[in-house]
Write a protein that holds these residues in place. Structure first.
Motif, PDB file in Angstrom:
ATOM      1  N   SER A  82       0.831  -1.204   0.000  1.00  0.00           N
ATOM      2  CA  SER A  82       0.000   0.000   0.000  1.00  0.00           C
ATOM      3  C   SER A  82       0.866   1.256   0.000  1.00  0.00           C
ATOM      4  O   SER A  82       0.620   2.207  -0.754  1.00  0.00           O
ATOM      5  N   TYR A 112      -7.437   4.494   3.024  1.00  0.00           N
ATOM      6  CA  TYR A 112      -7.566   3.042   2.852  1.00  0.00           C
ATOM      7  C   TYR A 112      -7.011   2.248   4.030  1.00  0.00           C
ATOM      8  O   TYR A 112      -7.471   1.142   4.315  1.00  0.00           O
ATOM      9  N   ALA A 321      -4.159   0.673  -8.379  1.00  0.00           N
ATOM     10  CA  ALA A 321      -4.007  -0.549  -7.581  1.00  0.00           C
ATOM     11  C   ALA A 321      -4.330  -0.337  -6.098  1.00  0.00           C
ATOM     12  O   ALA A 321      -4.617  -1.316  -5.390  1.00  0.00           O
ATOM     13  N   TYR A 324      -7.290  -2.093  -4.344  1.00  0.00           N
ATOM     14  CA  TYR A 324      -7.365  -3.548  -4.433  1.00  0.00           C
ATOM     15  C   TYR A 324      -6.356  -4.273  -3.547  1.00  0.00           C
ATOM     16  O   TYR A 324      -6.227  -5.490  -3.623  1.00  0.00           O
ATOM     17  N   LYS A 326      -5.127  -6.131  -0.408  1.00  0.00           N
ATOM     18  CA  LYS A 326      -5.853  -6.986   0.537  1.00  0.00           C
ATOM     19  C   LYS A 326      -5.473  -6.598   1.974  1.00  0.00           C
ATOM     20  O   LYS A 326      -4.649  -7.223   2.625  1.00  0.00           O
TER      21      LYS A 326
END
Length: 331
Positions: A82, A112, A321, A324, A326
Motif C-alpha cells: 500500500s 484506505y 491498484a 485492491y 488486501k
C-alpha cells in the motif's frame, strides 16, 4: 453553471504552473530546427534509455520501503504494498498539479489504511526532509569535486545570479518577513488563548512527540542504507542515458553526477513534473560541459519525454491498484 471557487483556484494554479513550464521550453526551443533535432534523437540508442527506466522504478520502490519504517515507528503497520503503490502514484498526480501528489499520497494511505492523516503527513515530511538533506549533500559533493563547473555555470547564467540578488535585496521580501513576524507575535500574545491557537498548540505538541518517537526508532541504519540506494538508483536512472548519445557517452560519471545534481534543483521548482526548469538546467549544464546546443536540446527533450511517460505509467498503476490491496490480512 455554478463553478466552485476552490476548484477554479486549483485550475488556475494548474494552468499557471504548466504555462510557466511550457514558456521556458518555448524560449529554449523556439529557434531550433525540429527536423535536425529529430534526426539527432533518432540516432540515439533508445534501448539504453529504456534500460535506465528500471532504476527509476526501483528507486521509488525503495523510497516506499523507507517511508514504511517511519510509519511503523508510530505504531501503524499498513500493508507494505500500500505504501509502495502510494509512493508510485505520488509522481503521476504531480504531473496534474505540482506537489499535489505529496498530499494525495498521505491522504490515500489515510483513507484506505485507516491511519490519521496527520500521522501520514508527519512521516511523509520526515521522509521528505531525509531526501532534501541527501539532495543537498549530492549538490555539495558535486561542488567540491568540480567547483570550476559551478563557477562557469553562474558566470554563463548571470540572469540567475541577478535574480537571486534582486530577490534577497528586495524591499518586498523584507516587508513580507516583517508582516510574518508581527503575525506570529500577535498569535503568541494577543490571540494565544483562542480556540484556533489551542488547536495549533495541540498539533505542534503531538508533532513534537511523534518526531521524538521517530528519532528513537531502531532502524536508523536501514534508513541510511535505503537513502543511499534511492539516490544511487536515481543517479543511474539519469546517467545511463548518457550512453545513448555519442556526444555524452564519453563525459564520464563525474559529469553525470554534476548534471544529475543540477536536475534536483530543476525539479524543486513547483511546475508539473519539472517541465521547463528541468530542461533548462540540463541543457545549460551540458553546454558548459562542451556539448553543442542542438545536441543538448535533443538529449533533454528525449530523456525527459521517455522518463516522464514511464513515471506516469507506473504512477497510474499505483493509483489504480491502491483500492485492491488486501488490507484485511493486516488487521
Amino acid at each position: 453553471m455554478k463553478v466552485n471557487k476552490d476548484s477554479f483556484k486549483s485550475l488556475l494554479k494548474i494552468l499557471f504552473s504548466l504555462s510557466l513550464g511550457l514558456l521556458i521550453i518555448w524560449a529554449m526551443y523556439r529557434n531550433t530546427d525540429m527536423g535536425e533535432l529529430w534526426s539527432i534523437i533518432k540516432s540515439a540508442n533508445i534501448g539504453v534509455i529504456a534500460s535506465s527506466l528500471i532504476f527509476g522504478l526501483i528507486g521509488n520502490y525503495i523510497r516506499g520501503l523507507r517511508w514504511e519504517l517511519f510509519v511503523n515507528s508510530l505504531g501503524y503497520h499498513p500493508p507494505r504494498v500500500s505504501l509502495v503503490y502510494a509512493t508510485l502514484g505520488n509522481y503521476a498526480v504531480n504531473f496534474v498539479l505540482p506537489r499535489a501528489g505529496d498530499i494525495w499520497r498521505c491522504g490515500v494511505v489515510s483513507r484506505y489504511d485507516k491511519i490519521p492523516f496527520a500521522k501520514t503527513l508527519e512521516t511523509f515530511l520526515v521522509d521528505k526532509m531525509v531526501d532534501i538533506v541527501a539532495g543537498l549533500g549530492i549538490i555539495f559533493i558535486s561542488i567540491l569535486l568540480y567547483i570550476d563547473f559551478f563557477a562557469s555555470y553562474l558566470r554563463d547564467n548571470s540572469e540567475l545570479t541577478e535574480g537571486l540578488t534582486n530577490f534577497f535585496t528586495s524591499a518586498w521580501m523584507y516587508a513580507g518577513l516583517a508582516v510574518l513576524l508581527v503575525a506570529v507575535l500577535l498569535m503568541c500574545t494577543v490571540f494565544r488563548k483562542t480556540a484556533f491557537m489551542e488547536k495549533v498548540r495541540k498539533f505542534f505538541n503531538t508533532l513534537k512527540n511523534d518526531l521524538t518517537r521517530i528519532s528513537r526508532m531502531e532502524e536508523k541504519k536501514r534508513i541510511i542504507i535505503y537513502t543511499i540506494l534511492v539516490w544511487f538508483c536515481f543517479y543511474l536512472y539519469f546517467y545511463i542515458c548518457f550512453f545513448a548519445f555519442d556526444f555524452t557517452k564519453e563525459l564520464g560519471p563525474l559529469a553525470g553526477l554534476i548534471v544529475f545534481a543540477m536536475t534536483n534543483i530543476g525539479i524543486s521548482v513547483p511546475v508539473q513534473g519539472g517541465i521547463g526548469p528541468w530542461h533548462f538546467v540540463v541543457i545549460s549544464s551540458l553546454l558548459i560541459l562542451g556539448v553543442a546546443e542542438k545536441e543538448a536540446l535533443a538529449f533533454a527533450g528525449a530523456v525527459f519525454i521517455i522518463q516522464s511517460v514511464w513515471q506516469i505509467l507506473y504512477g497510474l498503476f499505483g493509483v489504480l491498484a491502491m483500492p485492491y490491496v488486501k488490507r484485511e490480512l493486516f488487521r
